[in-house]
Each structure stands twice: as C-alpha cells, then as structure tokens.
Design an enzyme around this catalytic site. Structure first.
Site, PDB file in Angstrom:
ATOM      1  N   TRP A 101       1.004  -1.335   0.019  1.00 26.64           N
ATOM      2  CA  TRP A 101       0.000   0.131   0.117  1.00 26.64           C
ATOM      3  C   TRP A 101       0.798   1.244   0.051  1.00 26.64           C
ATOM      4  O   TRP A 101       0.459   2.212  -0.536  1.00 26.64           O
ATOM      5  CB  TRP A 101      -0.950   0.083   1.276  1.00 26.64           C
ATOM      6  CG  TRP A 101      -2.134  -1.225   1.007  1.00 26.64           C
ATOM      7  CD1 TRP A 101      -2.121  -2.069   1.628  1.00 26.64           C
ATOM      8  CD2 TRP A 101      -3.008  -1.158  -0.110  1.00 26.64           C
ATOM      9  NE1 TRP A 101      -3.490  -2.708   1.378  1.00 26.64           N
ATOM     10  CE2 TRP A 101      -3.758  -2.140   0.082  1.00 26.64           C
ATOM     11  CE3 TRP A 101      -3.369  -0.208  -1.158  1.00 26.64           C
ATOM     12  CZ2 TRP A 101      -4.972  -2.621  -0.566  1.00 26.64           C
ATOM     13  CZ3 TRP A 101      -4.238  -0.590  -2.040  1.00 26.64           C
ATOM     14  CH2 TRP A 101      -5.155  -1.762  -1.727  1.00 26.64           C
ATOM     15  N   ASP A 118      -1.865   6.376   6.787  1.00 27.38           N
ATOM     16  CA  ASP A 118      -2.827   5.676   6.129  1.00 27.38           C
ATOM     17  C   ASP A 118      -3.356   4.653   7.408  1.00 27.38           C
ATOM     18  O   ASP A 118      -2.222   3.504   7.589  1.00 27.38           O
ATOM     19  CB  ASP A 118      -2.368   4.754   4.997  1.00 27.38           C
ATOM     20  CG  ASP A 118      -3.376   3.879   4.369  1.00 27.38           C
ATOM     21  OD1 ASP A 118      -4.385   3.778   4.985  1.00 27.38           O
ATOM     22  OD2 ASP A 118      -3.018   3.405   3.215  1.00 27.38           O
ATOM     23  N   LYS A 174     -12.686  -1.693   6.610  1.00 27.47           N
ATOM     24  CA  LYS A 174     -11.738  -2.815   7.626  1.00 27.47           C
ATOM     25  C   LYS A 174     -12.519  -2.681   9.124  1.00 27.47           C
ATOM     26  O   LYS A 174     -12.892  -3.542   9.271  1.00 27.47           O
ATOM     27  CB  LYS A 174     -10.271  -2.651   7.235  1.00 27.47           C
ATOM     28  CG  LYS A 174      -9.935  -3.080   5.951  1.00 27.47           C
ATOM     29  CD  LYS A 174      -9.209  -2.287   5.130  1.00 27.47           C
ATOM     30  CE  LYS A 174      -8.970  -2.988   3.859  1.00 27.47           C
ATOM     31  NZ  LYS A 174      -7.860  -2.117   2.944  1.00 27.47           N
TER      32      LYS A 174
HETATM   33  C1  LIG Z   1      -7.405  -1.642   1.891  1.00 26.51           C
HETATM   34  C2  LIG Z   1      -6.374  -0.686   2.028  1.00 26.51           C
HETATM   35  C3  LIG Z   1      -6.183   0.184   1.147  1.00 26.51           C
HETATM   36  C4  LIG Z   1      -7.068   0.342  -0.118  1.00 26.51           C
HETATM   37  O1  LIG Z   1      -8.299   0.751   0.493  1.00 26.51           O
HETATM   38  P1  LIG Z   1      -9.483   1.321  -1.014  1.00 26.51           P
HETATM   39  O2  LIG Z   1     -10.468   1.901   0.234  1.00 26.51           O
HETATM   40  O3  LIG Z   1      -9.907   0.140  -1.477  1.00 26.51           O
HETATM   41  O4  LIG Z   1      -8.912   2.284  -1.775  1.00 26.51           O
HETATM   42  C5  LIG Z   1      -5.195   1.281   1.223  1.00 26.51           C
HETATM   43  N1  LIG Z   1      -4.398   1.117   2.127  1.00 26.51           N
HETATM   44  C6  LIG Z   1      -4.463   0.212   3.180  1.00 26.51           C
HETATM   45  C7  LIG Z   1      -3.374   0.270   4.148  1.00 26.51           C
HETATM   46  C8  LIG Z   1      -5.418  -0.710   3.112  1.00 26.51           C
HETATM   47  O5  LIG Z   1      -5.438  -1.753   3.985  1.00 26.51           O
END
Ligand SMILES: *Cc1c(COP(=O)(O)O)cnc(C)c1O
Length: 359
Positions: A102, A169, A193
């Site tokens: 990511w 993030d 999540k």
């Molecule tokens: C799942 C995830 C993403 C992507 O998320 P989207 O909402 O599908 O764009 C980005 N960063 C992390 C750490 C993730 O777990």
C-alpha cells in the site's frame, strides 16, 4: 444458514448487532417513513446521522478541536492522490516510508505531483525506528502506512519527524488501539476494514494542512471543499455513513477504543501463540513489528496450504487465503471479529497440525 467466521482483509466482518439494527430500521428509519437510503442528504434525519458520526469519532479518538473530520468517497486509494494534491505545493518535497504494497501505491501517486524521497527498510518485514535526521528538513510531510494489511506488519513506534507533519494511512487498524491524534498531521482510512462498509473514507486533518491545495486542484479532491461544506458539498455515501455511525456506537458501547484494544490484544496473542508453538505454521514478522489486525501464516508448503484452506472453508472459516504477493494464509482480526472466532480457528489449526503428524 449459519453466519461464518469471516477473516477477510476487507470488506470485512461487521458487528452482528449493527447488522441487526440495519435490518430492523431498513424499511422505516426513525419516524421518517422511508429507508435511510431514500433520505435526502439535506434532510434533518441525515444531518443528524452525519453529525453524530463525526461526534462519535471525535469522542472515541479524543480528536483535538484543531483537527477537522471529513467523510469522502474514492477509498484510501483516492487519498494517495489527494494528499500530494493538497500538501505538496509547487517545488515542495515529501518523505514516504515504504513498508509494503500500500505504501508503494501511495508513492506511485505522489511522484506524479511532486518530489518524493522514499525510505525503504532493509528487511521486508522489519520496520525500523525513525528519527528526525532520517528525513529531509524541507519536506512538507512524512507519509507512513501505519499497519501493513498485506504484509502483517506495523509501526511499533511512530517516527519522530522533528515537527514535520506525519501523514498516516490507518485503513486497516484505525480504532483498534489507542493513538495520540495530536502527533499526526493527517490520518486517513477507508471504512471497510474497521469502521463500517465500503464506500466511505474518513480523514482527520490538522487545521494547518487545510487550504494549501494548488489552484488547479479539482474541487472534489480538495480537503477544503469537504471542510467548508461539512462533507455535504455533493451527495455523500449516505448509507455507508449511517452504518459507520452504528459501528461507532457499537465501539462506544463495548468499552471504546480501550475496550477494542484489550479485546484485539487477546485475540492476536491467541493466534500468534498458536503459530509460534506450532511446528507446522510460521509467521515471518519479527515480534515487535507484528500487526494486531492482519496475521499472515504459512506451512511453507503450497499443497498443504491449499489443503488447509479447503478444509477451513468447509468448517466455516472464510477468506483465510493470503494476499497473492505473500501467499499462504492470512487471518484479519478486526474489531468486529469475536474472540470465539479466533478460538475456533486456533482449535482447527491444532487439529489440522495433529493430523499431519506434526506434534
Ligand atoms: C485496503 C487498504 C487500502 C485501499 O483501500 P481502498 O479503500 O480500497 O482504496 C489502502 N491502504 C491500506 C493500508 C489498506 O489496508
């Protein structure tokens, strides 16, 4: 049909009481005589929902008053673009710590906007402790992926940036443990999540990082638009925000972030202990960098992994397959995964191992 134990990395398991409440209210929200999905985003009942969602998040994370909370669409992936478009002015620079897939994707978007210094740890599953000398003094911000969903790693200690705003993030672990919001400039997370269903993305932004986007920044990619209009500049993902609000209420009723953390530590310890005591399964992450949320493990043998996944599925353990880049298995133990789910998984793993004659 019985509900399974869903170990998916995302979209992920939601608290059962939340789903039941959604079901109860689905045809007639409050006194409205219509579904929440049919409510105007300008109506009083929806205004209450979005305000309440913001207030609950502020309360649960003790967000200081000089931070703004906004709800957007486009997922965490759109934030990969929004962050540089808002924080990386012409000729400015940023530092990105690359700790997994990511972070790589975030870097890929940032380099389109400005100059990026990438810091890559020497070992794939190791996350070093960073201090101010590691960063370029002229950087506008330092970006991290605080929990690496795919690799199963996390920052054990957040980088000391020496005053450069830290952007994180937190998609896969927001609300899983206590954090000090004031040590970050910007926190963002896709909801699917740990916060709710897919479709809504949350950002918590310090006031001084708002309003700096260049003139060419599209309106919908400018944080200022969301702040000035209380996330109601255009139609927001109303249903997702409604479910997110219910999830936040559930977190509050279950001990808040502290309650979640204790519960998550117990669940993760159970699974890590099972892996560490096993002579069949292993986890590649050094202990201090192990994620509380996403736990990869493998037998080291692809056929045996496939056999494990097949038998696990038959027993009602869903989405345990690891990410294709890591292989093996991965169990995501988000807030809504009950302890019984992890106990049942550990039990199943022990039985599987005994059957292989591994004891
Ligand atoms: C799942 C995830 C993403 C992507 O998320 P989207 O909402 O599908 O764009 C980005 N960063 C992390 C750490 C993730 O777990």
């Amino acid at each position: 049909m019985k509900r399974v134990y869903n170990f998916s990395a995302g979209p992920a398991v939601l608290p059962e009481p939340v789903l039941k409440k959604v079901q109860e209210e689905l045809l007639n929200y409050g006194e409205s005589g219509m579904s929440v999905m049919e409510l105007s985003h300008r109506s009083a009942p929806f205004q209450n929902i979005i305000e309440e969602a913001q207030n609950l998040l502020r309360e649960l994370l003790s967000i200081p008053d000089d931070y703004q909370v906004v709800f957007m669409q486009g997922g965490a992936s759109m934030q990969f673009s929004m962050i540089p478009l808002n924080l990386l002015g012409k000729g400015q620079e940023a530092d990105y710590i690359e700790t997994g897939s990511w972070s790589k994707k975030a870097i890929k978007e940032a380099v389109k906007v400005g100059k990026v210094h990438t810091l890559s740890p020497a070992e794939p599953f190791e996350i070093p402790v960073y201090s101010p000398e590691d960063f370029s003094p002229q950087s506008s911000y330092v970006h991290i992926t605080s929990n690496n969903t795919i690799e199963g790693t996390r920052f054990h200690e957040y980088p000391d940036t020496g005053g450069i705003p830290l952007v994180a993030d937190m998609s896969s672990h927001i609300l899983s443990e206590k954090i000090d919001v004031s040590s970050f400039g910007l926190i963002y997370a896709g909801a699917q999540k740990n916060l709710g269903p897919s479709g809504v993305t949350v950002a918590i932004i310090h006031d001084r990082l708002i309003g700096g986007a260049t003139d060419t920044c599209p309106t919908m990619l400018n944080y200022d638009t969301y702040v000035k209009h209380d996330s109601l500049f255009n139609t927001p993902p109303t249903f997702s925000i409604y479910v997110l609000k219910l999830v936040l209420e559930w977190v509050k009723e279950n001990g808040g972030v502290e309650g979640m953390q204790a519960h998550n530590e117990e669940k993760a310890a159970l699974l890590y202990n099972c892996i560490d005591e096993s002579s069949l399964f292993h986890n590649p992450v050094p202990e201090k960098n192990r994620s509380l949320m996403n736990i990869p493990f493998s037998t080291g043998n692809e056929d045996l992994n496939a056999q494990f996944l097949k038998e696990a599925k038959a027993e009602g353990f869903e989405f345990l397959k690891g990410h294709r880049s890591v292989g093996g298995m991965r169990a995501s133990l988000y807030n809504a995964m009950p302890l019984e789910g992890v106990e049942a998984l550990v039990d199943f793993m022990k039985k599987f191992e005994a059957k292989q004659g591994g004891e």
